[in-house]
Write a protein that holds these residues in place. Structure first.
Motif, mmCIF file in Angstrom:
data_model
loop_
_atom_site.group_PDB
_atom_site.id
_atom_site.type_symbol
_atom_site.label_atom_id
_atom_site.label_comp_id
_atom_site.label_asym_id
_atom_site.label_seq_id
_atom_site.Cartn_x
_atom_site.Cartn_y
_atom_site.Cartn_z
ATOM 1 N N VAL A 278 0.973 -1.141 -0.124
ATOM 2 C CA VAL A 278 0.082 0.111 0.060
ATOM 3 C C VAL A 278 1.139 1.179 -0.005
ATOM 4 N N GLN A 279 0.575 2.253 -0.990
ATOM 5 C CA GLN A 279 1.528 3.183 -0.984
ATOM 6 C C GLN A 279 0.919 4.454 -0.312
ATOM 7 N N ASP A 280 1.117 4.265 1.092
ATOM 8 C CA ASP A 280 0.384 5.378 1.778
ATOM 9 C C ASP A 280 1.293 6.319 2.279
ATOM 10 N N GLY A 281 2.768 6.468 1.799
ATOM 11 C CA GLY A 281 3.806 7.369 2.318
ATOM 12 C C GLY A 281 4.750 6.794 3.263
ATOM 13 N N THR A 282 4.366 5.504 3.948
ATOM 14 C CA THR A 282 5.347 4.995 4.700
ATOM 15 C C THR A 282 6.216 4.270 3.922
ATOM 16 N N GLN A 283 7.508 3.905 4.490
ATOM 17 C CA GLN A 283 8.342 3.032 4.005
ATOM 18 C C GLN A 283 8.587 1.627 4.469
ATOM 19 N N GLU A 284 8.870 0.740 3.895
ATOM 20 C CA GLU A 284 9.059 -0.499 4.249
ATOM 21 C C GLU A 284 10.622 -0.656 4.718
ATOM 22 N N LYS A 285 10.805 -1.657 5.396
ATOM 23 C CA LYS A 285 12.396 -1.960 5.818
ATOM 24 C C LYS A 285 13.216 -2.069 4.554
ATOM 25 N N ASP A 286 12.770 -2.595 3.421
ATOM 26 C CA ASP A 286 13.460 -2.672 2.293
ATOM 27 C C ASP A 286 13.419 -1.328 1.352
ATOM 28 N N ALA A 287 13.282 -0.340 1.719
ATOM 29 C CA ALA A 287 13.305 0.990 1.016
ATOM 30 C C ALA A 287 14.553 1.423 0.264
ATOM 31 N N ASP A 288 15.553 0.902 0.912
ATOM 32 C CA ASP A 288 16.908 0.921 0.146
ATOM 33 C C ASP A 288 17.715 -0.029 0.000
ATOM 34 N N GLN A 289 16.921 -1.137 -0.377
ATOM 35 C CA GLN A 289 17.507 -2.546 -0.835
ATOM 36 C C GLN A 289 16.968 -3.107 -2.144
ATOM 37 N N LEU A 290 17.693 -3.814 -2.776
ATOM 38 C CA LEU A 290 17.624 -4.501 -4.044
ATOM 39 C C LEU A 290 16.183 -5.282 -4.018
ATOM 40 N N GLY A 291 15.258 -5.391 -4.929
ATOM 41 C CA GLY A 291 14.163 -6.002 -4.756
ATOM 42 C C GLY A 291 13.039 -5.319 -3.967
ATOM 43 N N GLY A 292 13.374 -3.997 -3.480
ATOM 44 C CA GLY A 292 12.454 -3.106 -2.742
ATOM 45 C C GLY A 292 12.475 -1.822 -3.430
#
Length: 469
Positions: A278-292
């Protein structure tokens, strides 16, 4: 070239948009959202689909090089996001990289068989901006597939192709590299389109269910052991896993057979599919990773509300046991650029499951959840647990429910996954960066690791008309 600006993503992936692009909208779910930007995507020939006769001795090397082709495309997006080069220069470099990799594929195959003709012709890629076809189209008469007998019963898309009227919707702007408002449709405006073949005398009407949870343990990676064995981040997007807890790029038949499982009945099979975010403005923990986030997969990963893994029978006769370690992929992760020949996505809403969408995400009314369902190929060639392009050893049943010549009916895996999408938020399935998170790219992967005893129980239940599990 018409593309003149690059929009950086959460961690470095890129969507390319026109210079005059603008986005507008509000968080009010009752209002229609619009987005005038038209994203561009790199479109390359899918080499893997063409290689249907690779010698077994060469398959591992070929698979590694096919994965390298995907990495090259992902790298091209990242170079544009970092503004290291313009689109023309990026495409030229990409063609050179692909030519070298295609040559290695040809050499690998040529050691034990005739080198495939025409490999060199698949090195060039284009920048695509016209999204009216090949899964990018929409509106009435779009390419929609209904039914749960393999997804090849056609139904019409009667939606309006707009984001509005439903309880889920866009947040007024593209995050990452998709989706766009035109990728959504109000499910209440879609006409019922599901068709199923009638059961004949002798049909196998039972079912077998493996209860494997909803990935509460967050077992995820961006590998794909079927398509890119031994290659880390071979999928370039993140998968949810249920069943076998040990699946990754380096898994073998032996390691899977020794692996623990989330399934309550001891089913060690591997079931995996792209996550929904869901693109609610929050970042998942893989925001700076490949695949993410580095590859345009941005937003908060949703844990499914429910996930049903069910094996069904054939409407025309009995089914035979699947071989252990049989691999099946359904759908096409690259259907946006490849075209719809192998697409098998099914999107709907609870309470409206008699209407299925392939190239639209549904907007569900209040109290209704988003549904993804996957009806796998249910016919097997009786010999191979896999094939060079990971498709030819299995097939969909024909319109009357019978298997094509040379194939036999096996239990049909049907996965149904539901999500509670927060009101007013855009959501999308993870995908390769060039696929722009189009719903038609949804896909599902399965490796049968049931013990022979458990598979026999499943077949007996299905063939005797019982419901087990």
């Amino acid at each position: 070239m018409a593309i003149v600006a690059a929009l950086a993503l959460g961690g470095g992936g890129a969507a390319i948009i026109a210079a005059n692009a603008s986005a507008s909208g509000t968080k009010d779910p009752g209002q229609e959202r619009t987005l005038s930007a038209r994203a561009g995507t790199i479109s390359c020939p899918d080499v893997g689909q063409k290689l249907n006769d690779v010698p077994r001795q060469a398959r591992a090397e070929v698979d590694r090089n096919l994965a390298e082709l995907d990495s090259q495309v992902a790298g091209a997006y990242q170079r544009m996001a970092r503004k290291e080069a313009g689109p023309d220069s990026v495409l030229t470099t990409l063609q050179q990289q692909r030519a070298a990799t295609l040559d290695r594929i040809g050499i690998a195959i040529g050691r034990t068989a005739q080198r495939p003709a025409g490999l060199e012709e698949m090195s060039a890629c284009t920048m695509r901006t016209d999204f009216g076809g090949k899964g990018g189209g929409g509106g009435q008469g779009g390419n929609q597939q209904g039914g749960n007998q393999g997804g090849n019963n056609q139904g019409g898309n009667q939606g309006d192709g707009q984001q509005g009227g439903g309880n889920q919707g866009g947040n007024g702007g593209q995050q990452g590299n998709g989706p766009s408002p035109q990728d959504f449709v109000d499910i209440t405006k879609v006409q019922p389109n599901v068709k199923e073949p009638q059961n004949r005398n002798g049909a196998s009407t039972g079912s077998f269910v493996s209860e494997c949870g909803v990935n509460e343990q967050a077992i995820r990676n961006s590998d794909n052991v079927i398509v890119a064995p031994g290659v880390g981040n071979g999928a370039h997007h993140t998968h949810d896993y249920v069943g076998n807890k040990t699946t990754n790029a380096n898994s073998t038949n032996e390691s899977l057979a020794a692996g623990e499982t989330t399934c309550s009945n001891g089913d060690q099979s591997t079931y995996y599919w792209p996550v929904v975010r869901v693109q609610d403005g929050t970042q998942e923990k893989d925001a700076d990773q490949l695949g993410g986030g580095l590859e345009g997969n941005v937003g908060r990963i949703l844990t499914p509300k429910s996930a049903t893994i069910e094996f069904k029978g054939s409407p025309v006769g009995k089914v035979t046991a699947m071989p252990r370690f049989l691999r099946i992929i359904t759908g096409d992760a690259k259907a946006f650029t490849n075209g719809t020949a192998n697409a098998n996505a099914h999107w709907s809403c609870t309470g409206f499951e008699d209407r299925q969408l392939t190239d639209k995400y549904p907007l569900c009314p209040e109290g209704s959840d988003v549904v993804r369902s996957f009806a796998f190929q249910s016919c097997w060639d009786g010999k191979n647990i896999d094939s060079a392009n990971h498709r030819d050893h299995v097939a969909f049943a024909q319109e009357d429910g019978s298997c094509p010549s040379g194939f036999q009916a096996i239990p049909q895996l049907v996965n149904k996954i539901t999500y509670e999408v927060p009101a007013g938020e855009t959501y999308a399935v993870d995908g390769f960066p060039e696929q722009l998170h189009k719903p038609i790219t949804d896909h599902d992967d399965f490796i049968n690791v049931m013990s022979d005893q458990l598979m026999k129980k499943a077949v007996d239940c299905i063939n005797s008309g019982r419901k087990c599990g």
